[in-house]
Structures are given as structure tokens and as C-alpha cells.
Scaffold this motif. Structure first.
Motif, PDB file in Angstrom:
ATOM      1  N   GLU A   1     -76.282 -64.409  15.250  1.00 33.09           N
ATOM      2  CA  GLU A   1     -75.331 -64.337  14.143  1.00 33.09           C
ATOM      3  C   GLU A   1     -74.221 -65.360  14.313  1.00 33.09           C
ATOM      4  O   GLU A   1     -73.817 -65.657  15.437  1.00 33.09           O
ATOM      5  N   HIS A   2     -73.731 -65.856  13.191  1.00 33.41           N
ATOM      6  CA  HIS A   2     -72.537 -66.709  13.143  1.00 33.41           C
ATOM      7  C   HIS A   2     -71.434 -65.913  12.471  1.00 33.41           C
ATOM      8  O   HIS A   2     -71.680 -65.215  11.471  1.00 33.41           O
ATOM      9  N   ARG A   3     -70.213 -66.051  12.983  1.00 38.45           N
ATOM     10  CA  ARG A   3     -69.045 -65.398  12.403  1.00 38.45           C
ATOM     11  C   ARG A   3     -67.987 -66.459  12.122  1.00 38.45           C
ATOM     12  O   ARG A   3     -67.618 -67.222  13.021  1.00 38.45           O
ATOM     13  N   PHE A   4     -67.548 -66.481  10.894  1.00 36.57           N
ATOM     14  CA  PHE A   4     -66.564 -67.466  10.442  1.00 36.57           C
ATOM     15  C   PHE A   4     -65.347 -66.757   9.878  1.00 36.57           C
ATOM     16  O   PHE A   4     -65.460 -65.676   9.302  1.00 36.57           O
ATOM     17  N   VAL A   5     -64.208 -67.406   9.995  1.00 38.60           N
ATOM     18  CA  VAL A   5     -63.025 -67.021   9.235  1.00 38.60           C
ATOM     19  C   VAL A   5     -62.583 -68.270   8.489  1.00 38.60           C
ATOM     20  O   VAL A   5     -62.311 -69.313   9.104  1.00 38.60           O
ATOM     21  N   LEU A   6     -62.541 -68.154   7.166  1.00 34.62           N
ATOM     22  CA  LEU A   6     -62.026 -69.216   6.312  1.00 34.62           C
ATOM     23  C   LEU A   6     -60.635 -68.802   5.853  1.00 34.62           C
ATOM     24  O   LEU A   6     -60.395 -67.621   5.574  1.00 34.62           O
ATOM     25  N   VAL A   7     -59.734 -69.768   5.754  1.00 33.80           N
ATOM     26  CA  VAL A   7     -58.382 -69.504   5.265  1.00 33.80           C
ATOM     27  C   VAL A   7     -58.183 -70.309   3.988  1.00 33.80           C
ATOM     28  O   VAL A   7     -58.397 -71.530   3.965  1.00 33.80           O
TER      29      VAL A   7
END
Length: 189
Positions: free
Chosen positions: A176-182
Motif C-alpha cells: 500500500e501507498h499512503r499519501f497526504v496532499l495539502v
């Protein structure tokens, strides 16, 4: 407002739980591939898409529409958390409802700073953020390794670099990949 988009059975207290199917018993039934979404501009503080984005936007215009709507409903500085399966893992490959791989490179195209840099470098990347007037910065990208790779890393049998090299050439290394976009938006006066 906090939006749990594509919640399925994973409803979260304090969030607006949204799904396309009434079967999931969401707070709101919304088809995320139909635009515009029912929330006002700049109304969301946080958005979660937990194993959802890879199900949306088989057609490029629809995927871009999803990204535009995400940006539209985000308040300035809002965080969008995205968890997706690795496109080289059987969990991605085996699900016929997965229509789009979502990678770091995919999401970077929705950053105006990245677009400007690739233009300056003469790269062939499509400047989607500039073309569509949206702007997300990637503040976090983590990977979750599948076994046996995770255990080998924890036991220090291999280095992070070796696991990363394996992920470029082998299947089923990253789960899995986990991203946080702002959301990069000017604050309201």
C-alpha cells in the motif's frame, strides 16, 4: 467538515461518511464520478479516500474531474489522505473494479510547483495542476511493505534501499501507498 469518501462499511464518527451505494449505509449517497459534488467550495478541513481513488476515473477526464472536485471542496491547507494499493501487487491486479493505478508520479502532476519545475527542466510531464487551476502539495508519502519484505526490514536483514530496489523490479513487495496532499489555496480575507 471532514469527508470520508467511499467509506464502504468503515464509517467514522465525526466524519461525513459518503458512498455511492446505499448498501454501505453512508450519511450521504454520492457518486464521486458525477460533478459537481454536493459540498460547497472550500468547505472541507480533511478528506479521506481509503482504497477509493483507484476505483475512480477510468477515463482521464473523469479522474481529472475527481481531482478538481477534491481541490474545490478543500479549505486552504486542508489535508487529503489517500491510501491505495501498489499497482504491482496482486491486491491491485486481482480486483476488476480497480480502474487506475495511483502513484507518486500521478499525484505530483497536480502540484503547480512540480509542474513549473518539469517545464523548466524541459520534461514531457503534462502540467495538469497549471492546466486545471488546482494545486496540491504532497506532504507525505509512505509505503507499507508486504510480507516477507516487512519482516525482513524489521529484522534488519535488508536495508530500505534494498527493499525499494526490489519494489522496482518485483511484484508483491509494496502492499500500500499512503499519501497526504495539502490544498494550496489563498486564505479568505
Amino acid at each position: 467538515m471532514k469527508l470520508n469518501l467511499g467509506c464502504g462499511p468503515k464509517r467514522m464518527a465525526g466524519w461525513v461518511n459518503v458512498d455511492k451505494t446505499p448498501y454501505a449505509q453512508p450519511d450521504q449517497v454520492v457518486d464521486l464520478e458525477s460533478f459537481p459534488w454536493p459540498w460547497p467550495d472550500s468547505s472541507a478541513d480533511q478528506i479521506l479516500l481509503n482504497h477509493v481513488l483507484e476505483h475512480l476515473g477510468q477515463a482521464p477526464a473523469t479522474f481529472i474531474g475527481v481531482m478538481k472536485e477534491l481541490w474545490r471542496v478543500c479549505k486552504p491547507g486542508a489535508e487529503v489522505r489517500i491510501h491505495v494499493p501498489d499497482p504491482r501487487h496482486d491486491t491491485f491486479l486481482g480486483d476488476p473494479t480497480h480502474v487506475r493505478p495511483v502513484t507518486l508520479d500521478t499525484l505530483a502532476l497536480f502540484s503547480q510547483a512540480f509542474n513549473r519545475q518539469t517545464i523548466a527542466d524541459g520534461a514531457a510531464n503534462t502540467p495538469l495542476a497549471l492546466m486545471h487551476g488546482i494545486d496540491f502539495e504532497i506532504s507525505l508519502h509512505d509505503v507499507v511493505y508486504d510480507e516477507p519484505w516487512r519482516g525482513r526490514l524489521e529484522r534488519k536483514e535488508i536495508t530500505d534501499a534494498q527493499a525499494s530496489d526490489a519494489a522496482r523490479t518485483l511484484l508483491n513487495v509494496i502492499l500500500e501507498h499512503r499519501f497526504v496532499l495539502v490544498a494550496q489555496k489563498a486564505s479568505s480575507p
